[in-house]
Design an enzyme around this catalytic site. Sequence first.
Site, PDB file in Angstrom:
ATOM      1  N   ASP A   1       0.760  -0.957   0.025  1.00 41.21           N
ATOM      2  CA  ASP A   1       0.030   0.258   0.124  1.00 41.21           C
ATOM      3  C   ASP A   1       0.803   1.193  -0.152  1.00 41.21           C
ATOM      4  OD1 ASP A   1      -2.843  -0.979   2.087  1.00 41.21           O
ATOM      5  OD2 ASP A   1      -2.342  -1.183  -0.095  1.00 41.21           O
TER       6      ASP A   1
ATOM      7  N   TYR B   1       2.812  11.136  -7.899  1.00 40.71           N
ATOM      8  CA  TYR B   1       4.020  10.328  -7.684  1.00 40.71           C
ATOM      9  C   TYR B   1       3.910   8.911  -8.618  1.00 40.71           C
ATOM     10  CZ  TYR B   1       6.595  12.813  -4.237  1.00 40.71           C
ATOM     11  OH  TYR B   1       7.317  13.954  -3.468  1.00 40.71           O
TER      12      TYR B   1
HETATM   13 CU   LIG Z   1       8.188  13.296  -1.838  1.00 40.22          CU
END
Ligand SMILES: [Cu+2]
Length: 291
Positions: free
Chosen positions: A3, A91
């Site tokens: 996770d 990200y």
């Molecule tokens: Cu970062």
Amino acid sequence: MVDSGEYGCGQSMSSLQPFTDCPPNAAFIDAYFAGSDGTPAKIANAFCIFEKYAGDIMWRHTEISIPYEVITEVSSDVTLVVRIVSTVGNYDYVIDWEFKPSGSIKIGAGTYTHTDQIKEDIFGTLLADNTIGVYHDHFFTYYLDLDIDGEVNSLVKSNLETVKVKDDNIRRKSRWTVVSETAKTEADARINLGLKPSEILVVNPNRRTKQEVMILLLFGVPGRDRDIEKKDIVLWYMMGFHHVPSQEDFPVMPTLNGGFELRPTNFFQSNPVLKTKSPKPLHRPNCTFQH
Ligand SMILES: [Cu+2]
């Protein structure tokens, strides 16, 4: 499996790009998951699997005790890597599971971002005009369901402890030894890594090799306080990065890597890689490439 943040990495997997996300010798596997209405959703090229040779040495030995002869043996470290990329928010996380012939499993996580996350905030670094990289953390939680030769396993902390030498005739004042304790409950097994030197082992107390119990080294952080001795235990390993953004992270950051390793410890009777052959050099015929 993994996770990241409040997201599961599995459903956020991205399709891997051949030749750049993974080397030319990689094989690709699609992934499927159940969508919110139950229909299967496909992620093409979600996994890649490849042999990796990064120029590392697996083991070497130089024998210099034989008169007039020096014997050197070296073996190169070729490993098998299973890789995914998960895109979570702004990200991209690269998650590697690397399987070594020695029996070690190396788990790695790398993060990349571009700086869309930037908000006006004083808790950050000024990266470029009107652009601040906010201080933040990344946490990865690994759920490790190890069965060491069966389900009846225990967690053992092997603490490295200093012993004072009391004999005044010995100039040495201290030495270190290993004191092992088996965790009886989950609270016993909670470990904040790095506070004191110790090796964390998952053992099968009922199985023995010639010399020792079968054990596997790893690190873990369990939760409530149930009995865990000689049980089908699981471990939660949490890994965190503090990220202090720097100008080099703008507009897209180079990889920030972290990881840990599971190692067999007294699991094999002897070093399992002595007979492993190094790969032969591969000579490709010259070829031209047309765009
Ligand atoms: Cu970062």
